[in-house]
Design an enzyme around this catalytic site. Structure first.
Site, PDB file in Angstrom:
ATOM      1  N   ASN A  57     -14.471  -0.160  14.644  1.00 20.46           N
ATOM      2  CA  ASN A  57     -14.319  -1.238  15.631  1.00 20.46           C
ATOM      3  C   ASN A  57     -14.950  -0.854  16.961  1.00 20.46           C
ATOM      4  OD1 ASN A  57     -12.987  -3.202  14.284  1.00 20.46           O
ATOM      5  ND2 ASN A  57     -11.020  -2.922  15.289  1.00 20.46           N
TER       6      ASN A  57
ATOM      7  N   LYS B  97       1.320   3.731  -3.217  1.00 18.44           N
ATOM      8  CA  LYS B  97       0.864   5.127  -3.198  1.00 18.44           C
ATOM      9  C   LYS B  97       2.027   6.085  -3.481  1.00 18.44           C
ATOM     10  CE  LYS B  97      -3.590   5.011  -1.938  1.00 18.44           C
ATOM     11  NZ  LYS B  97      -4.686   5.626  -2.697  1.00 18.44           N
TER      12      LYS B  97
ATOM     13  N   TYR C 270       0.834  -1.206   0.000  1.00 15.14           N
ATOM     14  CA  TYR C 270       0.000   0.000   0.000  1.00 15.14           C
ATOM     15  C   TYR C 270       0.870   1.258   0.000  1.00 15.14           C
ATOM     16  CZ  TYR C 270      -3.668   3.247   1.635  1.00 15.14           C
ATOM     17  OH  TYR C 270      -4.557   4.287   1.757  1.00 15.14           O
ATOM     18  N   ASP C 271       1.797   1.340   0.970  1.00 16.76           N
ATOM     19  CA  ASP C 271       2.612   2.560   1.136  1.00 16.76           C
ATOM     20  C   ASP C 271       3.427   2.862  -0.123  1.00 16.76           C
ATOM     21  OD1 ASP C 271       1.726   1.913   3.650  1.00 16.76           O
ATOM     22  OD2 ASP C 271       3.689   1.911   4.607  1.00 16.76           O
TER      23      ASP C 271
END
Ligand SMILES: NC(=O)c1ccc[n+]([C@@H]2O[C@H](COP(=O)([O-])OP(=O)(O)OC[C@H]3O[C@@H](n4cnc5c(N)ncnc54)[C@H](O)[C@@H]3O)[C@@H](O)[C@H]2O)c1
Length: 347
Positions: free
Chosen positions: A189, A148, A144-145
């Site tokens: 959550n 991006k 992900y990091d």
């Protein structure tokens, strides 16, 4: 009025953005592969004369005519993006190439939903845009990091090399209605646990955190899209106001009226890194800062989840009733052998 493409438009942020764009009189094309988002998030927009929903995966090229593109399509919660890490990186990298190619061909302005995750595990606090970040390139979050980060690189290269008009927003933690109940993000959550009367699990007690309400965030993205072509970003958008996980949990308990217990657990490895946006640039350029107070935002989010849980309970209740009625109706009917049952089916 513009023809606007929103990729990931059936997701949490995307659905709110589609709504706001329609309110402002734009023509909206919402594109999504429905992996983490769903039609239910935009069901209320279907039938609107200026809204169109298309199933499409942005790792494949898309040929449409638009004036603006908001590129939001990407799995955003660790549970989702670690499920298929290769696809996660493809959504960011191939997705960016395809959407930038579309912007280059049509001359559309394009905005990238980047993330505070590009700062990785930062050594500076709060993080200004000038900070280059500290990302582990081989860790389990890097799909992900780094995806991006590479998308940002592509945006700036298409801008410098092809003159594409770009805007890069680095989005920090955001919350609000239409977050998913089961994607492991802290606010959803806490709320779901409180509403279900389950223990509220606090990871890393005492840790500071910050969250921006979705309406504020969408306002920032739209202001960014409206900036002068010379302004590209990257620009931080998020809420700099910090509070502890314990304060957040206490707020949720109070607003839900729940009697759930608070249970503290140690931080999982490589998780929940502390971030706080420096929004000096957003204040100057966008004349923007968050306006929704945490208690207000939580109340609206709790109302959403309460409604969803009640609907789900009603559906479960109806399903249980239907099963009970079926088995009652079948009482006394002898069980069929496989051959008899097959005969029934084919007769
Ligand atoms: N919510 C946050 O706190 C946050 C923070 C930082 C950055 N962002 C970024 O904002 C964007 C939206 O995040 P969100 O919270 O709404 O997440 P989300 O998961 O609710 O929405 C993402 C949407 O993109 C769709 N999608 C994923 N891959 C796709 C693909 N290859 N082709 C087409 N559609 C695809 C999903 O089905 C989903 O509807 C993401 O790019 C995310 O990285 C969000």
């Amino acid at each position: 009025m513009n023809r606007v493409l929103v990729t990931g438009g059936a997701g949490f942020l995307g659905s709110h953005l589609c709504e706001r764009l329609l309110e402002q009189g734009h023509d909206v094309l919402c594109v999504d592969n429905f992996f983490s988002g769903g039609r239910e998030n935009v069901a209320h927009l279907i039938g609107h004369p200026a809204f169109e929903l298309m199933r499409h995966d942005i790792t494949y090229p898309l040929y449409v005519e638009v004036e603006q593109i908001y590129n939001l399509a990407c799995l955003a919660s660790p549970i989702h993006y670690q499920y298929d890490p290769v696809q996660t990186t493809k959504a960011s990298v191939h997705g960016a190439i395809n959407m930038l190619g579309l912007a280059k061909r049509t001359g559309a302005k394009i905005l990238q939903a980047s993330t505070s995750e590009v700062y990785g595990d930062p050594e500076v606090h709060p993080q200004p845009e000038s900070y280059w970040g500290r990302v582990n390139p081989v860790g389990i979050r890097s799909c992900y990091d780094e995806g991006k980060r590479c998308a940002e690189t592509l945006f700036f290269n298409y801008h410098r090399q092809h003159g594409v008009r770009i805007k890069v927003a680095r989005i920090f933690n955001t919350y609000g209605p239409r977050m998913q109940a089961n994607d492991g993000r802290v606010i959803s959550n806490f709320i779901v646990q409180a509403l279900m009367g389950e223990d509220i699990t606090i990871y890393g007690d005492g840790m500071q955190t910050s969250f921006c309400y979705v309406d504020d965030l969408i306002e920032a993205l739209m202001r960014l899209m409206a900036t002068d072509d010379a302004f590209t970003g990257p620009i931080n958008v998020g809420n700099p106001g910090e509070f502890t996980m314990r304060d957040l949990a206490a707020g949720v308990l109070q607003l839900t009226g729940s009697v759930s217990a608070l249970v503290c657990k140690p931080l999982p490895m490589d998780d929940l890194r502390q971030r706080q946006p420096d929004i000096t640039l957003a204040r100057q350029v966008l004349r923007w800062e968050p306006t929704v107070q945490l208690a207000d935002g939580l109340e609206r989010t709790i109302a959403y989840f309460r409604d969803r849980l009640l609907t789900q309970q009603a559906i479960d209740g109806l399903a249980a009733l239907a099963t009970a009625m079926r088995s009652k109706a079948c009482e006394g009917i002898p069980e069929q052998t496989g051959t008899q049952a097959n005969h029934r089916l084919t007769a």
